[in-house]
Design an enzyme around this catalytic site. Structure first.
Site, PDB file in Angstrom:
ATOM      1  N   GLY A   1       0.818  -1.222   0.000  1.00 57.92           N
ATOM      2  CA  GLY A   1       0.000   0.000   0.000  1.00 57.92           C
ATOM      3  C   GLY A   1       0.842   1.257   0.000  1.00 57.92           C
TER       4      GLY A   1
ATOM      5  N   GLY B   1       2.471   3.768   1.502  1.00 61.63           N
ATOM      6  CA  GLY B   1       2.972   4.086   2.839  1.00 61.63           C
ATOM      7  C   GLY B   1       3.606   5.461   2.912  1.00 61.63           C
TER       8      GLY B   1
ATOM      9  CG  ASP C   1       9.921   8.758   7.563  1.00 60.65           C
ATOM     10  OD1 ASP C   1       9.575   8.220   6.484  1.00 60.65           O
ATOM     11  OD2 ASP C   1      10.998   9.384   7.688  1.00 60.65           O
TER      12      ASP C   1
ATOM     13  CG  ASP D   1       5.384  -3.687  -4.921  1.00 58.02           C
ATOM     14  OD1 ASP D   1       5.915  -4.796  -5.133  1.00 58.02           O
ATOM     15  OD2 ASP D   1       5.998  -2.742  -4.392  1.00 58.02           O
TER      16      ASP D   1
HETATM   17  P1  AMP Z   1       8.908   1.049  -2.899  1.00 64.91           P
HETATM   18  O1  AMP Z   1      10.290   1.181  -2.398  1.00 64.91           O
HETATM   19  O2  AMP Z   1       8.384   2.314  -3.486  1.00 64.91           O
HETATM   20  O3  AMP Z   1       8.675  -0.092  -3.829  1.00 64.91           O
HETATM   21  O4  AMP Z   1       8.030   0.811  -1.590  1.00 64.91           O
HETATM   22  C1  AMP Z   1       7.729  -0.442  -1.026  1.00 64.91           C
HETATM   23  C2  AMP Z   1       6.735  -0.260   0.108  1.00 64.91           C
HETATM   24  O5  AMP Z   1       7.332   0.414   1.227  1.00 64.91           O
HETATM   25  C3  AMP Z   1       5.500   0.572  -0.259  1.00 64.91           C
HETATM   26  O6  AMP Z   1       4.400   0.018   0.405  1.00 64.91           O
HETATM   27  C4  AMP Z   1       5.855   1.928   0.291  1.00 64.91           C
HETATM   28  O7  AMP Z   1       4.716   2.704   0.540  1.00 64.91           O
HETATM   29  C5  AMP Z   1       6.606   1.578   1.572  1.00 64.91           C
HETATM   30  N1  AMP Z   1       7.520   2.650   1.999  1.00 64.91           N
HETATM   31  C6  AMP Z   1       8.689   2.980   1.422  1.00 64.91           C
HETATM   32  N2  AMP Z   1       9.267   4.015   2.069  1.00 64.91           N
HETATM   33  C7  AMP Z   1       8.444   4.361   3.088  1.00 64.91           C
HETATM   34  C8  AMP Z   1       8.455   5.363   4.111  1.00 64.91           C
HETATM   35  N3  AMP Z   1       9.471   6.238   4.216  1.00 64.91           N
HETATM   36  N4  AMP Z   1       7.422   5.409   4.959  1.00 64.91           N
HETATM   37  C9  AMP Z   1       6.401   4.540   4.862  1.00 64.91           C
HETATM   38  N5  AMP Z   1       6.319   3.577   3.942  1.00 64.91           N
HETATM   39  C10 AMP Z   1       7.320   3.479   3.044  1.00 64.91           C
HETATM   40 MG    MG Z   2       6.803   1.103  -5.007  1.00 66.99          MG
END
Ligand code: AMP
Ligand code: MG
Length: 487
Positions: free
Chosen positions: A83, A85, A118, A244
């Protein structure tokens, strides 16, 4: 500053309400006026009031912002809940062509999906994604866009404290393969059907057959094969092709540890987290196929009530992927060397150029661009090309074969060069250039390199002699060996 929100017509389990958290002192780093104008976004988004909304100081009364739920396979492993985040959707805007654009704030504070994160972003990844998505767009590659980059005036704790940033991202859709996985793997067939219906209607997808799920699957396969071929034709490595991070419309999304090839090294990996090389440059078609197989698993109950039959139909559809990918990739490569994609000998010659590059560590971008300068009849200008290859004689042999092909075309050099220059960028977002922009931003909130690079890359096919220092590969001291995830 009116926005719509159609995603909330989907069942509740697809999203959760999420409110941006205000920051200390937001300021613009960059605002994408050209794109805002092209979409006919209200000019007020560029005003102080627009800044207040895009940085989370103020929230529009309507529509309420939301965060999307999704799952995903990360490096092949199933993760039931991911989701948004560190991102939330403010709403949607319809452009004059009738295309919808989501407006998403990336780094605007925690959402119900943040887990221990965060919800914030360092300014570094904001700069990287802004530059990359705009560079891909000017190369003509389907991608999410950057509307703005904002400095928050706060710091975020990463390995050290870094200045915080928000990326205002616009995308035709934020629905991912992982969004289908989120509902289908919980057995919510009706919700899966609702998502399919929504996508077909909202994006006017060209699907009118009886078996809509199967036709949709064919369409996604086609678009994805085309996208990966386009990536690879400019040396792009996404770096983290988890399900994702794969847009259902096959736009490039989620720029994290991506990179562009300098030397043409087919098994190149930049991502620091990709130890096994799962997402290496040349793995991308196979990984896309793997991801599309995960999508098929979600669609099976909608394709046919007899799941065995559904599986056979989906497998048949996916079996088209290599052919679709190869035909687009080979056509691109043949255009890039100025030959005729309809002549098998020309295609073979184009593909052989990649082998010569790989065997000789030639810089991919320059090897295509400088080939445009080489003359068809004589070895004039060959030297500028030869110096790019460890063994210049290897390229001499290839040039002889290439000249034989040129003979069949009888085209003037200047005409061919113009054709080649329109498909071979002179400038790409090389890793060391992106790194320089990021380092300046993090170290001193200095965005001058970012601005210059963004200007340069807005015209990637034009010779820009004043920026010649940015056309080539890095000096050994500038080489970036790994890139990191976009947190
Ligand atoms: P990604 O690195 O964009 O593929 O992110 C993988 C998952 O980690 C996703 O669900 C993001 O929303 C979550 N995520 C990555 N960085 C953060 C952050 N700083 N705070 C909260 N969720 C995060
Ligand atoms: Mg992502």
């Amino acid at each position: 500053m009116k926005l719509d929100q159609t995603l909330t017509t989907l069942p509740d389990l697809f999203y959760a309400p999420a409110t941006p958290t205000a920051v200390a002192s937001p300021s613009w780093v960059m605002f994408n006026k050209d794109f805002a104008e092209a979409c006919q976004l209200d000019k007020a988004w560029q005003s102080p009031e627009g800044l207040a909304i895009l940085s989370g100081q103020r929230t529009l009364a309507s529509p309420p912002p939301i965060a999307l739920a999704y799952s995903g396979h990360q490096f092949g492993h199933w993760v039931p809940l991911l989701g948004d985040g560190r991102a939330l959707l403010l709403g949607q805007h319809k452009d004059p062509q009738g295309e919808w654009w989501d407006i998403q704030l990336k780094g605007a504070g925690p959402t119900p999906f943040s887990r221990n994160g965060d919800g914030r972003s360092s300014i570094g990844p904001v700069v990287r994604e802004y530059l990359a998505s705009e560079a891909m767009a000017t190369l003509g590659i389907p991608t999410t866009r950057a509307l703005a980059a904002i400095s928050t005036g706060e710091s975020v704790q990463r390995t050290t404290a870094e200045p915080g940033g928000i990326l205002v991202r616009m995308a035709r859709s934020h629905i991912r393969i992982g969004t289908f996985e989120w509902v289908a793997r919980q057995g919510h067939t009706e919700a899966t059907q609702a998502l399919l219906d929504y996508l077909i209607a909202h994006h006017h997808l060209p699907i009118d057959e009886d078996n809509q799920a199967l036709a949709f699957y064919h369409w996604v396969i086609h678009q994805t094969a085309h996208l990966i071929a386009q990536w690879m034709s400019v040396g792009f490595i996404h770096g983290v092709m988890n399900t994702d991070n794969c847009s259902i419309l096959a736009d490039t999304i989620d720029y994290g540890p991506f990179g562009f090839l300098d030397a043409f090294i087919p098994d190149q990996v930049y991502s620091s987290i990709d130890q096994g090389g799962r997402y290496a440059y040349q793995q991308q078609p196979a990984i896309a196929t793997w991801n599309l197989a995960r999508l098929a698993e979600c669609l099976l109950p909608l394709i046919h009530e007899d799941l065995d039959q559904a599986r056979t139909q989906a497998q048949d559809a996916l079996a088209d992927f290599p052919k679709l990918f190869q035909s687009t990739f080979q056509k691109r490569m043949t255009d890039k060397v100025g030959l005729d994609p309809n002549q098998p000998r020309h295609v073979e010659t184009a593909m052989a150029y990649l082998d010569v590059m790989a065997a000789n560590d030639a810089d991919m971008t320059l090897a295509f661009r400088r080939l445009g300068l080489v003359q068809g009849a004589r070895d004039l200008n060959d030297e500028q090309l030869r110096v790019l290859f460890d063994d210049p004689q290897a390229v001499d042999q290839w040039l002889a074969q290439w000249r034989q092909c040129l003979d069949t075309l009888g085209e003037e050099d200047a005409h061919r060069k113009a054709r080649m220059d329109s498909v071979n960028p002179a400038f790409i977002l090389r890793n060391h250039l992106a790194q320089e922009a990021v380092d300046r931003a993090i170290d001193a909130l200095d965005f001058s390199v970012m601005h210059k690079l963004n200007g340069l890359l807005s015209r990637p096919f034009d010779e820009q002699p004043e920026h010649q220092q940015w056309a080539g590969p890095p000096h050994p001291s500038q080489r970036v060996l790994t890139t990191f995830c976009g947190t």
